[in-house]
Every structure is written in C-alpha cells, then in structure tokens.
Design an enzyme around this catalytic site. Structure first.
Site, PDB file in Angstrom:
ATOM      1  N   GLY A 171       0.833  -1.187  -0.118  1.00  0.00           N
ATOM      2  CA  GLY A 171       0.283  -0.280  -0.050  1.00  0.00           C
ATOM      3  C   GLY A 171       1.497   1.807  -0.563  1.00  0.00           C
ATOM      4  O   GLY A 171       1.737   1.512   0.188  1.00  0.00           O
ATOM      5  N   ARG A 180      -2.471   0.612  -9.427  1.00  0.00           N
ATOM      6  CA  ARG A 180      -1.386  -0.531 -10.262  1.00  0.00           C
ATOM      7  C   ARG A 180      -1.831  -1.505 -10.731  1.00  0.00           C
ATOM      8  O   ARG A 180      -3.766  -2.100  -9.717  1.00  0.00           O
ATOM      9  CB  ARG A 180      -0.094  -0.887  -8.846  1.00  0.00           C
ATOM     10  CG  ARG A 180       0.285   0.861  -8.444  1.00  0.00           C
ATOM     11  CD  ARG A 180       0.302   0.985  -7.184  1.00  0.00           C
ATOM     12  NE  ARG A 180       1.224   2.056  -5.952  1.00  0.00           N
ATOM     13  CZ  ARG A 180       2.558   2.877  -6.130  1.00  0.00           C
ATOM     14  NH1 ARG A 180       3.687   1.711  -6.991  1.00  0.00           N
ATOM     15  NH2 ARG A 180       2.120   3.808  -5.448  1.00  0.00           N
ATOM     16  N   ARG A 226       4.563  14.012  -7.827  1.00  0.00           N
ATOM     17  CA  ARG A 226       5.119  13.776  -9.555  1.00  0.00           C
ATOM     18  C   ARG A 226       3.384  13.503 -10.136  1.00  0.00           C
ATOM     19  O   ARG A 226       2.352  13.631  -9.563  1.00  0.00           O
ATOM     20  CB  ARG A 226       5.341  11.313  -9.706  1.00  0.00           C
ATOM     21  CG  ARG A 226       4.557  10.738  -8.626  1.00  0.00           C
ATOM     22  CD  ARG A 226       4.582   9.517  -9.503  1.00  0.00           C
ATOM     23  NE  ARG A 226       5.986   9.196  -8.826  1.00  0.00           N
ATOM     24  CZ  ARG A 226       5.763   7.636  -8.149  1.00  0.00           C
ATOM     25  NH1 ARG A 226       4.795   7.598  -7.410  1.00  0.00           N
ATOM     26  NH2 ARG A 226       6.400   7.472  -7.744  1.00  0.00           N
ATOM     27  N   GLY A 237       2.935   3.065   1.673  1.00  0.00           N
ATOM     28  CA  GLY A 237       3.501   3.640   2.101  1.00  0.00           C
ATOM     29  C   GLY A 237       3.927   4.855   2.542  1.00  0.00           C
ATOM     30  O   GLY A 237       4.767   5.499   3.979  1.00  0.00           O
ATOM     31  N   ASP A 244       4.203  -4.409  -8.520  1.00  0.00           N
ATOM     32  CA  ASP A 244       3.120  -2.386  -7.408  1.00  0.00           C
ATOM     33  C   ASP A 244       3.536  -1.068  -8.262  1.00  0.00           C
ATOM     34  O   ASP A 244       3.529  -0.588  -8.351  1.00  0.00           O
ATOM     35  CB  ASP A 244       3.289  -2.407  -5.874  1.00  0.00           C
ATOM     36  CG  ASP A 244       4.636  -2.961  -5.306  1.00  0.00           C
ATOM     37  OD1 ASP A 244       5.360  -4.062  -6.289  1.00  0.00           O
ATOM     38  OD2 ASP A 244       5.463  -1.803  -4.589  1.00  0.00           O
ATOM     39  N   ASN A 245       5.337  -2.016  -8.963  1.00  0.00           N
ATOM     40  CA  ASN A 245       5.281  -1.159  -9.897  1.00  0.00           C
ATOM     41  C   ASN A 245       5.062  -0.373 -11.140  1.00  0.00           C
ATOM     42  O   ASN A 245       5.717  -0.033 -11.976  1.00  0.00           O
ATOM     43  CB  ASN A 245       6.853  -0.782  -9.514  1.00  0.00           C
ATOM     44  CG  ASN A 245       7.367  -0.898  -8.148  1.00  0.00           C
ATOM     45  OD1 ASN A 245       6.885   0.168  -7.504  1.00  0.00           O
ATOM     46  ND2 ASN A 245       8.162  -0.788  -8.132  1.00  0.00           N
ATOM     47  N   ASP A 260       9.251   5.545   7.457  1.00  0.00           N
ATOM     48  CA  ASP A 260       9.140   6.264   8.258  1.00  0.00           C
ATOM     49  C   ASP A 260       8.687   7.738   7.642  1.00  0.00           C
ATOM     50  O   ASP A 260       8.506   8.050   7.790  1.00  0.00           O
ATOM     51  CB  ASP A 260      10.410   7.185   8.532  1.00  0.00           C
ATOM     52  CG  ASP A 260      11.637   7.131   7.152  1.00  0.00           C
ATOM     53  OD1 ASP A 260      10.760   6.385   5.962  1.00  0.00           O
ATOM     54  OD2 ASP A 260      12.745   7.953   6.988  1.00  0.00           O
ATOM     55  N   GLY A 261       8.311   7.019   6.117  1.00  0.00           N
ATOM     56  CA  GLY A 261       7.437   7.485   5.350  1.00  0.00           C
ATOM     57  C   GLY A 261       8.017   8.911   4.726  1.00  0.00           C
ATOM     58  O   GLY A 261       7.539   9.948   3.389  1.00  0.00           O
TER      59      GLY A 261
END
Length: 504
Positions: free
Chosen positions: A122, A218, A211, A124, A289-290, A157-158
C-alpha cells in the site's frame, strides 16, 4: 499448446501461460501532451475510494525549501500561475487544491516483489493528492512520494531522501526527452529532516516529491481484490479504469470488460517496455506494484541507463539473481501481465484472459522497432524482415563492440546525414573498423527522418546528454557537500535541450 490450470489461491496468484521471450523489435510516446488542465469538479477516484484508499494527513515538515518546480508541466496543467507561497502550501503542506480531493488518499494494493507475493503493501510514503483533467477530458493524477507515514508504512518512516528526489527528476526528465512514456516529476521540496538509510551515507537530507501521471492504479491494486476475493470491488475498479482510460474497452457484460481492459493494458505495457529497451533504460524493480495500468514508467528507484549494450546489466544492487536485468525486461513485463490476468479471474474465464495477453509481444516488438528508429532519426522500412535484420545488425554490433550507448545514437542521428559528424566523434575509431561496415551500410540505406533537426545547437556538440550512474553521483556530490546545485541545473538544462532537439 494447452496451459496448465491457473492457480488462484491466497498463497500464489499466478497465471502460467505459454510465453516466449520477445526478440528485438518496436513504438509509443504520449504524442499529445495535455493542453491547459483544470480541477475535476468531482474527482473520479472518489467513486471507488471507499474500497481502494484511506484518507490520511500529510506530515507537518520542519521546513519547506523548493528545489524543483516543473514549470512547463505546471503550465500544461493550469497551475503555472501559482505563486511560490501557494506552491508550497499545495505541494509541501498539501492544502487541498480548490474543488479537488478534500484530503489525501493513501491507496491500497498488494504485489509480487521479486517473484514473491506480498499482501502487506500500500502507499507507505505517498498518497493521491489531486486529480485534474486536460482540455480533452483526460485524467491526470498528482501523487506524492515522501509525504509521511500512512497505515501502510509498516516500519518505514514514510520519507524520501533528497537524493532520491533528485534522481527521480533526472530520470523522468531524461525519459521524457527520449520519448518514453513516463510519469513526470512535478515538484521537489526539501523538508529539513535528517534520515537514516542503509544505501546512502547517513544522516541524509529529506524531501517530498510530487509526480504527475495519468493513473496511480497499479497491477497490485487488482491483485489485492483477488487476494480478498472481492468481486464487487474488482468490478468497480474495472469500470473505473475503462471509463477514465480505455473507453473503447467497454462492453455490455463484465467478463468482456475485464478481457478488453487487460488487452488494452497489455498493449500499453508492451509499448512502454519497447521504449525502455531502445532508450537503454533499466527500471530496476519491476514488481507488480510498480506497474500502472496506463503504461507509464512508474515508481522507479534504483534505475540505470546503459553505458554500453549489456543484456545482463542489473540496476539494483540487491537484485542478486538478475531477475530484472536489462535483457529480461520484456519477459518480466509479460510475467507481470500474467499476474494481472490471474487477478482478473474473479471476473472472466482463463481462456479469454489468455487471448487478451497475446497482443503484448507484438506491441513490444512494434514499439522497440519504431522507437529505435525514432532515436536514430530514421524512417523504418515497415517491412518486418528488413527491420528485424537492421535491429539485429545494429544491436549486435553495439553489444560486441562495447560502444557507448548514448554516443552511438547521437553520432548517427539521421543516418547518412550524420556521416561527417560521426567521423569526428570521440569514438570515431569504432566506426572505421571492419565490424562496423554492415552497420554503416544499414544506416546508409535508411531514409533520414526530419534531418533538419541536426541544425539544433544540441547536435553541434561532440557528446550527447547522458545519465550513466557516474554522472549522477558526480552532480550529487556538490549538493551533498556544499549545497551547490549548479551541476544539477546544467544537467536538467542539457536534458531539456535534447528534448527540444529530438522533438519526438
């Protein structure tokens, strides 16, 4: 050939179809960038957000220093008139754009990572911030990277390192200049925190990136529905993707919709990977997921551009088996599509989904052929055997000779019209060898495409813009040591010069 019964369990989401590695061959580029865009009165992702995202709060960063503003794309999206203060409010503090998403949405998804299925994924360290539409009505997403922790951060840590943001700007701009379908780096703000990382000297500086792309949906978004056996949500997702991205894929019944959508995504993915191969781009982490469903280069981290032709070149230091090495990218793209097909078994039959994957190989081959010719400034023959022979001759020599990938394309842009330029190249000695003779003959036999582009100042230089890793490290060093951004700006200026000169 018959295929084994597809597996569809929570341990494995596989779709074992026969798939032969494509041979070199290629085209696609987002030929028509959007005109002025506008906020969508009703951001369409809200129609399905309850099943696919969670509202989150952005991090309150200690400081916000604008390092990059993509003014060209800001103008294209109707945001070019934002003041510096408003830019920071929206793209660092993430105050909602008027009439847009009321709060950021962290998207839910799963994915295969280096072949292993991971349901603990997800957004993150990012979220969907806003959705815009261009004048043609096409959807544009603004998403973030490094905007703070979410329910999917796990132990992370995001955050995004400043170096990571710089690298994405460089890669996205260069890919766009080379005509590769890609997400766009829109904004980079340094955020005043010190981060610890295993793969960078630490502590290191932090940033938040925005972006721009057509979609942040995805392959792994579909995989999550399959894992949870949530047919209703999967059907809503298919309807959303067809309505917003592939209206020609619509059909009266859901099984046909799922099949048509898969075929459209397969073609878009084939085009994208064909472009990667012609540009010498190595994505690095081709996890499911990419991949996004609009066929845009997306979520690339340890990317590289080839210095020389090497099918075994691997971008990520942690890809010890070379799963995502350069020469394997077309096969890996097909494998990722097979996982998407597996997820869609909730809605359609295996046999129909298998048929939907068939166009992937031809799309890849057409793309690789056409984009190779685009980057060489040549007209393709549009004869399959002739074009394949040319590609085999050209790339075979590139691999055997160890010639510089970017220099060779630069030297021979427009073929016969650049013979004198090539003779003055830093690697001119390679062109006088007997091994190059068949390549020269093949280049001379092709018709230059718009050779007047050679009059651009870009082609008056002895070397092209390039982004091999040594150059990236060289321009990062003065930023890290003395906050000197001059080499970074010189590189982005050179990339823009190449974009204008190639005019793809």
């Amino acid at each position: 050939m018959t295929c084994a019964a597809p597996l569809h369990t929570k341990k494995e989401l596989l779709f074992p179809l026969p798939f032969s590695p494509p041979t070199y061959k290629l085209v696609y580029f987002m030929q028509n960038p959007p005109d002025k865009a506008r906020s969508s009165p009703a951001p369409p992702f809200l129609r399905i957000a309850d099943s696919f995202a969670d509202a989150v709060a952005p991090t309150d960063f200690p400081s916000t220093l604008l390092r990059w503003r993509n003014q060209r794309w800001a103008l294209e999206t109707g945001l070019g008139d934002l003041s510096a203060e408003d830019w920071i409010r929206h793209f660092a503090r993430f105050e909602a754009l008027p009439g847009n998403l009321p709060e950021p949405l962290a998207m839910r998804y799963h994915g295969h990572q280096f072949g292993t299925y991971n349901p603990q994924l997800g957004d993150g360290r990012g979220f969907l911030f806003a959705q815009l539409r261009d004048r043609a009505g096409r959807l544009l997403d603004l998403g973030t990277k490094g905007s703070g922790q979410t329910p999917y951060s796990r132990q992370g840590d995001g955050r995004l390192t400043l170096k990571g943001g710089v690298r994405e700007i460089l890669a996205a701009n260069y890919l766009e200049a080379l005509g590769v379908n890609t997400s766009k780096a829109f904004s980079l703000v340094e955020t005043g925190e010190q981060l610890s990382r295993n793969d960078e000297p630490s502590p290191t500086r932090s940033s938040v990136l925005v972006r721009l792309s057509h979609s942040h949906v995805r392959f792994g978004t579909f995989q999550r529905c399959a894992w949870e056996e949530d047919r209703e949500s999967m059907a809503r997702l298919v309807d959303y993707c067809i309505a917003e991205f592939y209206p020609d894929a619509d059909a009266p019944e859901m099984p046909a919709k799922a099949q048509n959508l898969l075929e459209s995504v397969a073609v878009a993915t084939g085009w994208m990977i064909g472009q990667w191969m012609a540009a010498g781009f190595v994505h690095g982490v081709m996890n499911t997921d990419n991949f996004n469903i609009t066929g845009e280069t997306f979520d690339f981290g340890p990317w590289r551009f080839l210095p020389v032709s090497d099918p075994n070149f691997t971008a990520a230091y942690f890809d010890s088996q070379g799963l995502y090495r350069f020469g394997r990218q077309p096969v890996q793209g097909g494998w990722a599509l097979q996982q998407l097909a597996s997820a869609l078994l909730l809605l359609a039959d295996a046999e129909d989904l298998a048929k939907a994957l068939v166009p992937y190989e031809s799309a890849y081959r057409e793309s690789f052929n056409a984009h190779t010719h685009e980057l060489l400034g040549l007209e393709p023959e549009n004869d399959t055997d002739t074009d394949i022979s040319f590609l085999q001759t050209f790339y075979g020599w590139m691999t055997e000779s160890g010639a510089s990938w970017p220099q060779t394309f630069f030297d021979w842009f427009a073929g016969s019209a650049s013979e004198a330029r090539a003779a003055a190249s830093p690697q001119a000695s390679l062109y006088s060898s007997a091994q190059f003779a068949p390549v020269r003959a093949a280049l001379m036999a092709r018709t230059p495409r718009r050779p007047e582009r050679l009059g651009h100042a870009y082609f008056q230089k002895s070397s092209p813009v390039s982004l091999v890793i040594e150059e990236v490290e060289a321009l990062w060093a003065p930023i890290a040591e003395t906050d000197d951004w001059s080499l970074f700006h010189a590189k982005t200026d050179h990339i823009e010069e190449a974009r204008l000169a190639l005019a793809l």
